[in-house]
Design a protein around this motif. Structure first.
Motif, PDB file in Angstrom:
ATOM      1  N   SER A 165      -0.364  -5.584   3.448  1.00  0.00           N
ATOM      2  CA  SER A 165      -1.026  -4.332   3.809  1.00  0.00           C
ATOM      3  C   SER A 165      -2.331  -4.641   4.548  1.00  0.00           C
ATOM      4  O   SER A 165      -2.704  -3.948   5.487  1.00  0.00           O
ATOM      5  CB  SER A 165      -1.310  -3.494   2.564  1.00  0.00           C
ATOM      6  N   ALA A 166      -3.010  -5.707   4.105  1.00  0.00           N
ATOM      7  CA  ALA A 166      -4.265  -6.100   4.747  1.00  0.00           C
ATOM      8  C   ALA A 166      -4.015  -6.579   6.175  1.00  0.00           C
ATOM      9  O   ALA A 166      -4.779  -6.286   7.089  1.00  0.00           O
ATOM     10  CB  ALA A 166      -4.937  -7.208   3.945  1.00  0.00           C
TER      11      ALA A 166
ATOM     12  N   SER B 161      -7.069  -5.100   1.740  1.00  0.00           N
ATOM     13  CA  SER B 161      -7.303  -4.460   3.038  1.00  0.00           C
ATOM     14  C   SER B 161      -8.796  -4.327   3.337  1.00  0.00           C
ATOM     15  O   SER B 161      -9.245  -4.618   4.442  1.00  0.00           O
ATOM     16  CB  SER B 161      -6.658  -3.080   3.081  1.00  0.00           C
TER      17      SER B 161
ATOM     18  N   ASN C  44       0.815  -1.202   0.000  1.00  0.00           N
ATOM     19  CA  ASN C  44       0.000   0.000   0.000  1.00  0.00           C
ATOM     20  C   ASN C  44       0.864   1.275   0.000  1.00  0.00           C
ATOM     21  O   ASN C  44       1.807   1.393   0.781  1.00  0.00           O
ATOM     22  CB  ASN C  44      -0.858  -0.084   1.272  1.00  0.00           C
TER      23      ASN C  44
ATOM     24  N   ALA D   8      -3.583  -3.594   8.232  1.00  0.00           N
ATOM     25  CA  ALA D   8      -4.825  -2.829   8.403  1.00  0.00           C
ATOM     26  C   ALA D   8      -5.756  -3.471   9.426  1.00  0.00           C
ATOM     27  O   ALA D   8      -6.620  -2.806   9.988  1.00  0.00           O
ATOM     28  CB  ALA D   8      -5.535  -2.692   7.061  1.00  0.00           C
TER      29      ALA D   8
END
Ligand code: GDP
Length: 290
Positions: free
Chosen positions: A255-256, A224, A45, A259
């Motif tokens: 990135s997920a 995400s 991200n 998050a």
């Protein structure tokens, strides 16, 4: 040392620091630019890459180089530590009797990962059994049944019956005597309300010890949002990133993970039940930067 395993591109970037007696802003900017490029190519991200760059720059310029370390080693350590903050140590799924609920979008690799996990526990001397509660995807029942038969792992499912919650209830009674009970649930193309509702009902009835979200390494930036929706619904206790044997480097999935404040338990590296590896942060970081 863990840093020796870091990827070639990071090593190349850091060559710029060889011989630098002290770390000046231009050198650090150069290094950070190379790291940014590598991470963006891996689908990390953009916002996260920017935040990371900022922390690396600040720390590299502000912190004193510890005694006994050269500037290069100092920057390597900072890069590694900052990436570790995002990737995390990983989720350790204990080797003990437990219930595990598998969740994820259709095609993410959930069913395959279910068989991989069964095989993993079996190899560790535990007795796993599997319930197929994916009543949505045609073929899911037969696929999982065949995989379980090939592993000699007990399997419960009701082909053609759409009542996933009932299947889980009856399945749990049926496989009660086994150590590790793994429930494969339905995934769809996106998170629709009825899927969320079904997932929450299965969650309520089975009280799983772990809820593992399977994310395709190639999912990219939508990861995400998907992960957040799963997390808001039943909570995620760990992530399995599948298909890391392909070209994708898992930056979207990472990135997920960040998050949702979860962490990675396993990675999938192929299509057979044997192709599962425990997550190792340094190898993963190396891959992201490679
Ligand atoms: P589900 O819909 O989430 O249950 O997905 P499946 O388990 O059926 O997997 C979808 C496709 O991805 C299948 O063709 C699997 O063989 C493949 N697959 C799953 N995990 C991996 C993996 O780690 N590596 C590779 N190369 N393929 C995988």
């Amino acid at each position: 040392m863990v840093m020796d395993k870091l990827s070639n591109s990071l090593q190349d970037a850091l060559k710029k620091l060889v011989g630098a007696g002290r770390i000046d802003e231009r050198t650090v900017n150069d290094v950070v630019k190379d790291i940014q490029r590598a991470l963006l190519q891996s689908d990390v991200n953009v916002k996260m890459v920017m935040q990371l760059s900022k922390s690396i720059k600040e720390r590299a310029l502000e912190e004193d180089v510890p005694q006994g370390m050269n500037p290069r080693e100092h920057v390597i350590r900072i890069v590694y530590e900052e990436l570790m903050k995002i990737v995390g140590e990983g989720t350790d799924i204990p080797l003990k009797p437990q219930k595990i609920m598998m969740i994820g979008l259709q095609g993410s690799g959930k069913t395959t990962t279910t068989s991989k996990l069964a095989h993993y526990f079996q190899r560790k001397g535990l007795k796993p059994a599997v319930i197929c509660a994916d009543t949505f995807r045609p073929g899911a029942y037969q696929q999982l049944k065949t995989l379980c038969e090939s592993l000699n792992v007990p399997f419960y499912g009701e082909e053609g019956n759409p009542d996933a919650v009932g299947i889980v209830e009856r399945g749990l009674a049926e496989i009660d005597k086994y150590d590790v009970k793994i429930i494969d649930t339905a995934g769809r193309h996106s998170l629709e309300n009825d899927l969320i509702d079904e997932m929450e009902r299965i969650h309520a009835i089975s009280s799983p010890d772990y809820k593992l979200l399977v994310l395709d390494a190639g999912i990219g930036q939508q990861a995400s949002e998907q992960a957040k929706a799963f997390n808001d619904s039943i909570g995620i206790s760990g992530v399995v990133i599948s298909k890391l044997d392909g070209t994708a480097k898992g930056g979207g999935a990472m990135s997920a993970v960040a998050a949702t404040d979860s962490s990675i338990a396993f990675i999938g590296v192929g299509e057979t039940p044997q192709d599962l590896e425990k997550f190792e942060a340094d190898r993963f970081i190396s891959r992201l930067l490679g």
